[in-house]
Design a protein around this motif. Structure first.
Motif, PDB file in Angstrom:
ATOM      1  N   ALA A  19       0.827  -1.206   0.000  1.00 50.71           N
ATOM      2  CA  ALA A  19       0.000   0.000   0.000  1.00 50.71           C
ATOM      3  C   ALA A  19       0.864   1.261   0.000  1.00 50.71           C
ATOM      4  CB  ALA A  19      -0.928  -0.008   1.211  1.00 50.71           C
ATOM      5  N   TYR A  20       1.859   1.295   0.868  1.00 52.64           N
ATOM      6  CA  TYR A  20       2.748   2.461   0.926  1.00 52.64           C
ATOM      7  C   TYR A  20       3.586   2.568  -0.347  1.00 52.64           C
ATOM      8  CZ  TYR A  20       1.702   3.657   5.773  1.00 52.64           C
ATOM      9  OH  TYR A  20       1.075   4.093   6.921  1.00 52.64           O
ATOM     10  N   PHE A  21       4.055   1.438  -0.830  1.00 57.98           N
ATOM     11  CA  PHE A  21       4.835   1.433  -2.061  1.00 57.98           C
ATOM     12  C   PHE A  21       3.989   1.933  -3.230  1.00 57.98           C
ATOM     13  CE2 PHE A  21       6.781  -0.691  -5.781  1.00 57.98           C
ATOM     14  CZ  PHE A  21       8.086  -0.226  -5.644  1.00 57.98           C
ATOM     15  N   GLY A  22       2.703   1.543  -3.240  1.00 69.63           N
ATOM     16  CA  GLY A  22       1.799   1.972  -4.298  1.00 69.63           C
ATOM     17  C   GLY A  22       1.575   3.473  -4.307  1.00 69.63           C
ATOM     18  N   CYS A  24       3.717   5.642  -3.873  1.00 78.06           N
ATOM     19  CA  CYS A  24       4.917   6.301  -4.425  1.00 78.06           C
ATOM     20  C   CYS A  24       4.891   6.395  -5.946  1.00 78.06           C
ATOM     21  CB  CYS A  24       6.170   5.550  -3.999  1.00 78.06           C
ATOM     22  SG  CYS A  24       6.487   5.610  -2.229  1.00 78.06           S
ATOM     23  N   LYS A  25       3.959   5.694  -6.615  1.00 73.53           N
ATOM     24  CA  LYS A  25       3.890   5.680  -8.078  1.00 73.53           C
ATOM     25  C   LYS A  25       5.274   5.346  -8.662  1.00 73.53           C
ATOM     26  CE  LYS A  25       0.018   8.915  -8.480  1.00 73.53           C
ATOM     27  NZ  LYS A  25      -0.490  10.156  -9.126  1.00 73.53           N
ATOM     28  N   SER A  64      10.009  13.093  -5.321  1.00 74.22           N
ATOM     29  CA  SER A  64       8.977  12.772  -6.314  1.00 74.22           C
ATOM     30  C   SER A  64       7.963  11.795  -5.734  1.00 74.22           C
ATOM     31  CB  SER A  64       9.625  12.168  -7.563  1.00 74.22           C
ATOM     32  OG  SER A  64      10.529  13.068  -8.169  1.00 74.22           O
ATOM     33  N   SER A  65       8.442  10.833  -4.953  1.00 73.45           N
ATOM     34  CA  SER A  65       7.542   9.878  -4.295  1.00 73.45           C
ATOM     35  C   SER A  65       6.661  10.579  -3.270  1.00 73.45           C
ATOM     36  CB  SER A  65       8.363   8.776  -3.613  1.00 73.45           C
ATOM     37  OG  SER A  65       9.099   8.039  -4.551  1.00 73.45           O
ATOM     38  N   SER A  66       7.229  11.562  -2.578  1.00 72.15           N
ATOM     39  CA  SER A  66       6.443  12.342  -1.625  1.00 72.15           C
ATOM     40  C   SER A  66       5.321  13.087  -2.332  1.00 72.15           C
ATOM     41  CB  SER A  66       7.358  13.335  -0.893  1.00 72.15           C
ATOM     42  OG  SER A  66       6.598  14.168  -0.032  1.00 72.15           O
ATOM     43  N   ALA A  67       5.643  13.681  -3.496  1.00 70.69           N
ATOM     44  CA  ALA A  67       4.622  14.380  -4.275  1.00 70.69           C
ATOM     45  C   ALA A  67       3.520  13.417  -4.703  1.00 70.69           C
ATOM     46  CB  ALA A  67       5.253  15.044  -5.491  1.00 70.69           C
ATOM     47  N   PHE A 103       4.006   9.657   6.172  1.00 73.52           N
ATOM     48  CA  PHE A 103       4.840   8.984   5.173  1.00 73.52           C
ATOM     49  C   PHE A 103       5.370   9.981   4.145  1.00 73.52           C
ATOM     50  CE2 PHE A 103       4.939   6.456   1.115  1.00 73.52           C
ATOM     51  CZ  PHE A 103       6.070   5.704   1.417  1.00 73.52           C
ATOM     52  N   ALA A 104       4.487  10.818   3.615  1.00 72.28           N
ATOM     53  CA  ALA A 104       4.879  11.804   2.597  1.00 72.28           C
ATOM     54  C   ALA A 104       5.874  12.810   3.170  1.00 72.28           C
ATOM     55  CB  ALA A 104       3.654  12.527   2.062  1.00 72.28           C
ATOM     56  N   THR A 105       5.634  13.220   4.404  1.00 66.97           N
ATOM     57  CA  THR A 105       6.546  14.172   5.054  1.00 66.97           C
ATOM     58  C   THR A 105       7.919  13.554   5.259  1.00 66.97           C
ATOM     59  OG1 THR A 105       4.675  15.216   6.205  1.00 66.97           O
ATOM     60  CG2 THR A 105       6.893  15.640   7.075  1.00 66.97           C
ATOM     61  N   GLY A 106       7.940  12.290   5.682  1.00 66.01           N
ATOM     62  CA  GLY A 106       9.211  11.590   5.880  1.00 66.01           C
ATOM     63  C   GLY A 106      10.004  11.467   4.587  1.00 66.01           C
TER      64      GLY A 106
END
Length: 299
Positions: A19-22, A24-25, A64-67, A103-106
């Motif tokens: 789920a978290y990996f997903g 990140c696109k 980019s993953s955070s975005a 997660f995005a902030t990290g």
């Protein structure tokens, strides 16, 4: 019993990781990192070590993953209404909004730190600005406000070659902006082909994509128009002496193929063909940027 419990916990951990990996696109981020790498390779030689270059690319990838994760958060209600996105982690409540924000902030903090340490402050700030442009300006504002959303907001997604260049040089220059212009011109026909194929989804979600507001026929004309613009923009690296005949030949063939497919798209109502144009456009961009690298590296 203990083994069953351990297996169940492992399954839950695996599902959560997916789920978290997903969020990140990964495929999109890989494309961005490849274009950043080409920008890095085309930059004037510097004293950067291979480790510093790899860490810089990793930093760009993390931001980019955070975005991408922020995009999942902001678009979660829209995603629930669309067949293409309804299985995303936040749309299915597999991940909470608060967890996704952490997660995005990290990811953003980690990426910014890597760029500050291994690249330079300008690269870190520009990459952060690109994150803001995509996650906030495009996703939160433009996507919901205007059918020209992908044209205006496409600049954020076009920045990686510039970021790769700046990570090496620590300064802006005319050269990387030509690479940005290629992706900027490529983005509308790439995304509008998808929007044609997924028009019903966007209508259901009330997102004013160009096929929804102006119809498929007008959108197809715009795809062809921007593909011609893209072909002209792709000439610029050769005309200014940034690349040679290998790039000119390969990008020329790729652009002729893109124009052919855009022309054929105008003569068909097949949604399947619109998706084929979308997938072809991904390969087109990869081919153009690989040609830039090969031309620079071996000529």
């Amino acid at each position: 019993m203990l083994q069953l419990t351990s297996f169940s916990e492992l399954q839950k951990a695996t599902t959560l990781f997916k789920a978290y990996f997903g969020m990140c696109k990964f495929k999109v981020v890989c494309m961005l990192v490849i274009t950043a790498w080409v920008g890095m390779m085309l930059a004037p030689q510097s004293d950067k070590t291979l480790l510093a270059q790899l860490m810089s690319l990793f930093g760009i990838g993390l931001l980019s993953s955070s975005a991408a994760a922020v995009n999942h958060i902001v678009d979660r209600e829209i995603d629930k209404k669309m067949a293409r996105t309804r299985n995303r982690p936040l749309a299915t409540d597999s991940v909470s909004v608060s967890s996704a924000l952490i997660f995005a902030t990290g990811l953003a903090i980690s990426g910014y730190a890597l760029l500050t340490i291994f690249a330079n402050q300008l690269c870190a700030l520009l990459t952060l600005a690109a994150l803001f442009g995509y996650a906030v300006v495009y996703t939160l504002l433009l996507k919901r406000a205007t059918p020209q959303n992908i044209v205006i907001g496409g600049l954020a997604g076009a920045m990686p070659p510039l970021l790769g260049w700046v990570s090496e040089t620590g300064q802006l220059g005319a050269g990387p902006w030509l690479l940005v212009m290629i992706i900027f011109a490529w983005t509308p026909p790439h995304f509008w082909a998808l929007a044609i194929a997924r028009k019903r989804d966007y209508e259901k979600a009330e997102v004013p994509m160009l096929p929804v507001t102006h119809g498929n026929e007008f959108t197809k004309l715009c795809v062809l128009f921007y593909t011609i613009i893209l072909t002209l923009v792709c000439l610029l690296p050769y005309l200014v002496g940034m690349s040679g005949w290998i790039y000119l030949l390969v990008s020329g063939m790729a652009n002729v193929a893109f124009i052919y497919k855009a022309t054929k798209l105008m003569r068909t109502n097949s949604l399947e063909y619109a998706m084929r144009v979308f997938y072809f456009s991904i390969w087109h961009l990869l081919i153009v940027f690989i040609a830039l690298f090969v031309d620079k590296a071996f000529i």
